[in-house]
Write a protein that holds these residues in place. Sequence first.
Motif, PDB file in Angstrom:
ATOM      1  N   LEU A  38      26.148  -7.857  37.449  1.00 28.79           N
ATOM      2  CA  LEU A  38      26.928  -9.090  37.413  1.00 28.79           C
ATOM      3  C   LEU A  38      26.925  -9.640  35.995  1.00 28.79           C
ATOM      4  O   LEU A  38      26.037  -9.312  35.192  1.00 28.79           O
ATOM      5  N   LEU A  39      27.890 -10.495  35.686  1.00 21.75           N
ATOM      6  CA  LEU A  39      28.001 -11.052  34.352  1.00 21.75           C
ATOM      7  C   LEU A  39      26.722 -11.758  33.921  1.00 21.75           C
ATOM      8  O   LEU A  39      26.251 -11.577  32.794  1.00 21.75           O
ATOM      9  N   ALA A  40      26.107 -12.538  34.801  1.00 18.75           N
ATOM     10  CA  ALA A  40      24.861 -13.241  34.470  1.00 18.75           C
ATOM     11  C   ALA A  40      23.749 -12.246  34.161  1.00 18.75           C
ATOM     12  O   ALA A  40      22.940 -12.466  33.251  1.00 18.75           O
ATOM     13  N   ASP A  41      23.716 -11.135  34.895  1.00 22.57           N
ATOM     14  CA  ASP A  41      22.701 -10.108  34.653  1.00 22.57           C
ATOM     15  C   ASP A  41      22.960  -9.377  33.338  1.00 22.57           C
ATOM     16  O   ASP A  41      22.021  -8.978  32.647  1.00 22.57           O
ATOM     17  N   LEU A  42      24.243  -9.206  32.998  1.00 23.95           N
ATOM     18  CA  LEU A  42      24.572  -8.597  31.713  1.00 23.95           C
ATOM     19  C   LEU A  42      24.073  -9.469  30.563  1.00 23.95           C
ATOM     20  O   LEU A  42      23.514  -8.959  29.590  1.00 23.95           O
ATOM     21  N   LEU A  43      24.258 -10.769  30.685  1.00 24.78           N
ATOM     22  CA  LEU A  43      23.806 -11.687  29.639  1.00 24.78           C
ATOM     23  C   LEU A  43      22.292 -11.663  29.514  1.00 24.78           C
ATOM     24  O   LEU A  43      21.750 -11.541  28.415  1.00 24.78           O
ATOM     25  N   SER A  44      21.590 -11.741  30.630  1.00 24.53           N
ATOM     26  CA  SER A  44      20.125 -11.713  30.563  1.00 24.53           C
ATOM     27  C   SER A  44      19.640 -10.344  30.077  1.00 24.53           C
ATOM     28  O   SER A  44      18.651 -10.252  29.350  1.00 24.53           O
ATOM     29  N   GLY A  45      20.347  -9.283  30.428  1.00 22.78           N
ATOM     30  CA  GLY A  45      20.000  -7.952  29.938  1.00 22.78           C
ATOM     31  C   GLY A  45      20.190  -7.840  28.440  1.00 22.78           C
ATOM     32  O   GLY A  45      19.361  -7.250  27.740  1.00 22.78           O
ATOM     33  N   TYR A  46      21.262  -8.432  27.944  1.00 20.88           N
ATOM     34  CA  TYR A  46      21.507  -8.422  26.500  1.00 20.88           C
ATOM     35  C   TYR A  46      20.400  -9.186  25.773  1.00 20.88           C
ATOM     36  O   TYR A  46      19.885  -8.731  24.752  1.00 20.88           O
ATOM     37  N   GLN A  47      20.026 -10.333  26.314  1.00 21.68           N
ATOM     38  CA  GLN A  47      18.956 -11.131  25.707  1.00 21.68           C
ATOM     39  C   GLN A  47      17.641 -10.368  25.705  1.00 21.68           C
ATOM     40  O   GLN A  47      16.921 -10.343  24.700  1.00 21.68           O
ATOM     41  N   ARG A  48      17.325  -9.716  26.819  1.00 23.58           N
ATOM     42  CA  ARG A  48      16.083  -8.938  26.901  1.00 23.58           C
ATOM     43  C   ARG A  48      16.137  -7.762  25.929  1.00 23.58           C
ATOM     44  O   ARG A  48      15.150  -7.449  25.254  1.00 23.58           O
ATOM     45  N   GLY A  49      17.292  -7.124  25.839  1.00 24.87           N
ATOM     46  CA  GLY A  49      17.449  -6.021  24.903  1.00 24.87           C
ATOM     47  C   GLY A  49      17.215  -6.466  23.465  1.00 24.87           C
ATOM     48  O   GLY A  49      16.573  -5.756  22.686  1.00 24.87           O
ATOM     49  N   ALA A  50      17.710  -7.645  23.115  1.00 25.84           N
ATOM     50  CA  ALA A  50      17.497  -8.171  21.763  1.00 25.84           C
ATOM     51  C   ALA A  50      16.013  -8.427  21.518  1.00 25.84           C
ATOM     52  O   ALA A  50      15.499  -8.153  20.428  1.00 25.84           O
ATOM     53  N   GLU A  51      15.302  -8.940  22.532  1.00 29.26           N
ATOM     54  CA  GLU A  51      13.855  -9.160  22.410  1.00 29.26           C
ATOM     55  C   GLU A  51      13.116  -7.837  22.214  1.00 29.26           C
ATOM     56  O   GLU A  51      12.219  -7.729  21.377  1.00 29.26           O
ATOM     57  N   LEU A  52      13.488  -6.839  22.998  1.00 24.53           N
ATOM     58  CA  LEU A  52      12.845  -5.528  22.892  1.00 24.53           C
ATOM     59  C   LEU A  52      13.117  -4.888  21.544  1.00 24.53           C
ATOM     60  O   LEU A  52      12.214  -4.290  20.937  1.00 24.53           O
TER      61      LEU A  52
END
Length: 81
Positions: A38-52
Amino acid sequence: MSKSPNTPSGADTAPASYEAALKELEVLVQQMESGQLLLADLLSGYQRGAELLAYCRTQLDAVEQQIKVLDNGVMKSWTPT
């Protein structure tokens, strides 16, 4: 905002190691590329990816500094044998 079962279980926590961060990042990229989030999950995934990614860069910088110390401040070329 609730977390989808599709998001990585390590979200919002520091990775245990560089290798763990890479593995989580690989899984995250696969999930995002699948087109099933979902779009919200894509955003949180992008944020987590940036942290990683930031974590991995920090780890690599630290290792590079340790190598410089071991080599008396001179970075040596590495060629595979």
